[in-house]
Design a protein around this motif. Sequence first.
Motif, PDB file in Angstrom:
ATOM      1  N   THR A 122      40.114  37.067  35.965  1.00 40.96           N
ATOM      2  CA  THR A 122      40.649  35.938  35.226  1.00 40.96           C
ATOM      3  C   THR A 122      41.742  36.345  34.262  1.00 40.96           C
ATOM      4  O   THR A 122      42.367  35.493  33.644  1.00 40.96           O
ATOM      5  CB  THR A 122      39.534  35.256  34.406  1.00 40.96           C
ATOM      6  OG1 THR A 122      38.903  36.251  33.603  1.00 40.96           O
ATOM      7  CG2 THR A 122      38.507  34.617  35.298  1.00 40.96           C
ATOM      8  N   ILE A 174      34.874  40.001  36.364  1.00 40.50           N
ATOM      9  CA  ILE A 174      35.367  38.648  36.126  1.00 40.50           C
ATOM     10  C   ILE A 174      36.548  38.691  35.163  1.00 40.50           C
ATOM     11  O   ILE A 174      37.528  37.971  35.328  1.00 40.50           O
ATOM     12  CB  ILE A 174      34.280  37.749  35.516  1.00 40.50           C
ATOM     13  CG1 ILE A 174      33.007  37.822  36.320  1.00 40.50           C
ATOM     14  CG2 ILE A 174      34.764  36.320  35.422  1.00 40.50           C
ATOM     15  CD1 ILE A 174      33.025  37.096  37.585  1.00 40.50           C
ATOM     16  N   ASP A 192      34.370  32.664  32.612  1.00 39.36           N
ATOM     17  CA  ASP A 192      35.360  31.836  33.290  1.00 39.36           C
ATOM     18  C   ASP A 192      35.634  30.542  32.520  1.00 39.36           C
ATOM     19  O   ASP A 192      36.791  30.191  32.293  1.00 39.36           O
ATOM     20  CB  ASP A 192      34.863  31.517  34.702  1.00 39.36           C
ATOM     21  CG  ASP A 192      35.982  31.003  35.584  1.00 39.36           C
ATOM     22  OD1 ASP A 192      37.158  31.323  35.268  1.00 39.36           O
ATOM     23  OD2 ASP A 192      35.706  30.301  36.557  1.00 39.36           O
ATOM     24  N   ARG A 228      29.117  34.557  34.477  1.00 40.58           N
ATOM     25  CA  ARG A 228      30.375  34.136  35.110  1.00 40.58           C
ATOM     26  C   ARG A 228      30.913  32.882  34.444  1.00 40.58           C
ATOM     27  O   ARG A 228      32.098  32.786  34.144  1.00 40.58           O
ATOM     28  CB  ARG A 228      30.141  33.854  36.584  1.00 40.58           C
ATOM     29  CG  ARG A 228      29.959  35.102  37.354  1.00 40.58           C
ATOM     30  CD  ARG A 228      29.839  34.783  38.802  1.00 40.58           C
ATOM     31  NE  ARG A 228      29.863  36.022  39.554  1.00 40.58           N
ATOM     32  CZ  ARG A 228      29.494  36.124  40.807  1.00 40.58           C
ATOM     33  NH1 ARG A 228      29.096  35.070  41.453  1.00 40.58           N
ATOM     34  NH2 ARG A 228      29.550  37.273  41.418  1.00 40.58           N
TER      35      ARG A 228
END
Lengths: 155, 760
Positions: free
Chosen positions: B446, B442, B482, B478
């Motif tokens: 990102t 992730i 995020d 996540r």
Amino acid sequence: MTYAAKNLTTGGRELIAFRVGDQEFCVNIMSVREIRGWTPATPMPHAPPYVLGVINLRGAVLPIIDFSARLGMKPAEPTVRHVIIVAQVNTRVVGLLVDAVSDILTVADSDIQPTPEIASDFERSFARGVLAIQGRMICLVELDSVFPNEEREAA
Amino acid sequence: MDMNEIKEIFFQECEEQLAELESGLLKLNDGDRDPETVNAVFRAVHSIKGGAGAFGLDDLVSFAHVFETTLDCVRSNRLEPTQDVLKVMLRSADVLADLTNAARDGGSVDGARSRQLITELEALANGELPQPAAEAVKAAPVAEAPRPAVNEEGFQPVAFSFDEFEASEPPTIEPSTFEIVFKPKSELYSKGNDATLLLRDLSRLGEMSIHCDMDELPALDRMNPEAAYFSWKISLKTDKGEDAIRAVFEFAEWDCELDVALAGDASAGAGEELPMQPVPFDLSLLDEEAPAAVAEDEDQSAEQPRDLNDAAVSAAATASNILQMAQTAARAPAETAKTAGPAPVTAAQAAGQQGASAATPTIRVDLDRVDRLINLVGELVINQAMLSQSVIENDTNGTSSINMGLEELQQLTREIQDSVMAIRAQPVKPVFQRMSRIVREIADMTGKSVRLVTEGENTEVDKTVIDKLAEPLTHMIRNAVDHGLETPEKRVAAGKNPEGTVRLTAKHRSGRIVIELADDGAGINREKVRQKAIDNDLIAADANLSDEETDNLIFHAGFSTADKISDISGRGVGMDVVKRSIQALGGRINISSRPGQGSIFTMSLPLTLAVLDGMVVTVANQTLVVPLTAIVETLQPEASAIHSFGASQRLISIRNSFCPLVDVGRILNFRATQANPVEGVALLVESEGGGQRALMVDAIQGQRQVVIKSLEANYTHVPGIAAATILGDGRVALILDVDAIVAASRGQSLKPEMTLAAAG
């Protein structure tokens, strides 16, 4: 056919006969796991009237069916004299509340007479045939149709 | 045992090795420079490669081989395990895991990704430093650049055959002479290896002269027929590199003392960064050259400047010592401290601990067998309770010997139950390790820089809980990366470390496991949450909510504050799903957030799913069990607090808020008329939808841990009932499905699915 296969090896079949009200029924002994006395069952919510509830059978939760009520006869009023026939039907184990176990019969296939032509489909659906033993009439019960399995239920 | 079974065992072992590999790499990433860690990592890859070779899993072998070669450089101190290097390695570990899974399940893997990593790994092995920002996509072409005649798009994945491999090693062309000392241990022979075969393989590499050292051979009467006494001194002239020699001993490496050295100064090691000393055993080099070593270690630092041969001998001794320790784990950590010298405490402790864990023998047991055992023990506990109850009922004078015996029996059964439950208990470590991979991925997607800190990985919990924990945890991780963490720029602007931290902790607290997920991000934007909730009609525009209530809005279905929907999260199926799956496990989840400082999610879960803490209640003369996790509070309603609402509804006022009253007996059809609330007890429960309901029961019998029994096995699913259990008197009691009851009270009727009725 398992019945036929069994006949080949034993020359006959063994049945357990039991009494419900004033009628006698019998089931294949191979499907009976044990016979035990009545113990009070825990009622199940939203259960059909012939399901008396569940009991503890050495840790397994066992549903108890009032056989008499299941066949549309007068519901039983269970007492300590009633017995539970613990039977294996497909993958499930169920308890069958009956008045008493009367006999163990060894019969040949030829002794089994076809179910008489009667009006009700319901009786015919669970009866596999009738036996005449010493002047008594004993109805051979197909447990599979008394307790439908999952597939039939889905259909 | 057929091939598939053996293969299955191999894959199980692979999983363990992969876990070992990842934890080792993460330790290195945290600055651990213990040679044993490097070795553990190397061994893990090596074992996977070995096993994969036996099953002809070529993709796996070739990738593992390249990985192993690079790790070998780290092991022999030719490559400094910097953060950038480790980043590549961690990604390689992920790919290795993918390849293993693909080999097992027959799926396919991202070939481009593994090829690119192979290139990167080879570049590292060749001494090319990774690009500082180790941006994966860019790194590969750059690393490739020095190679001649490869155009941009056609940079080719280097093939994996051994020859090509060596072709890329700098010092290979001129033949050089190696002095090899090969001393097998008895393990080598007991594993079916043969020194003769190894020597024969070695002779194929070039000209070889062998001297067998028989000094250790004892007199015939004192000789152990299964021991190894010979060693060989080999002088080999070959144009292949040292790696080729080591490759011969590849599968015997752990069972012998091997010492490969260049004879004289010869032409060697032009391309290496460190002067290639005759390295007796790479391990020793790690020891000697670890920065702290020089300062404190008297023996070795004194020896170091001496004649190379001496150094080699002593180092070889050190190496073999360490090896033996790792293998037998029999000696006390103190010895490691002596030999390893530097950073003595941690290194020795680590070695000691590892030794200890390696020495604990384990067996693999089919899960079904364990479950059967657990079931039986459950029966035993119930039976024991029934027995004591009937003894108490029948025997009022209290025959002390029977009572004492029963008490002991009770203690024993409790102990048996605890130890059987402990068999199923597993550390949460594997789940946590999986999370570190998710964080990496992730973070890459990102563009955020994230550091995952895990604590309490060895906290144990039932295996079924662990299995079901992974999914909600993934979701939350996540979300944390995020949504929770800001971009590096924003972090810097807020005066924070550009690298965000996600902390995952597990601990036991009062019979439950508590898992905490904390991020140091921006925290929940309450204004935004509130606005969103108003937009989605979740709350009234003028609703007066506490901070905590606002935070908990994110658990509502269809809620997402992300401005745009990303691939990772933000589709609004996030937190409500998490909450539901945690509740399905009998757990609770809470959030606390501080603006600018981050959010903490706290999950509290039962240690096992086989038993449940329940409140035993009476409803219409029936005994029911209500899961304790669902109950918020219990209260005795007063007549003044009950208000009729419409024709049949009743509300109860609790601290001036009104809550619908649900008659459990009525919903379950246990009685035809509604009970009088004043005569009963109200259980305030919280359900899936977040709403509160007051469940009316007749009386509370007590609080008890109950063993969960399936109703479906012999009967059918009953709406409103989650499962059954067996109480101390031997009777079956039903466990209430609170969510279904609440849903039914909202008007969605409990559909009586009468399975058995279908026959009529």
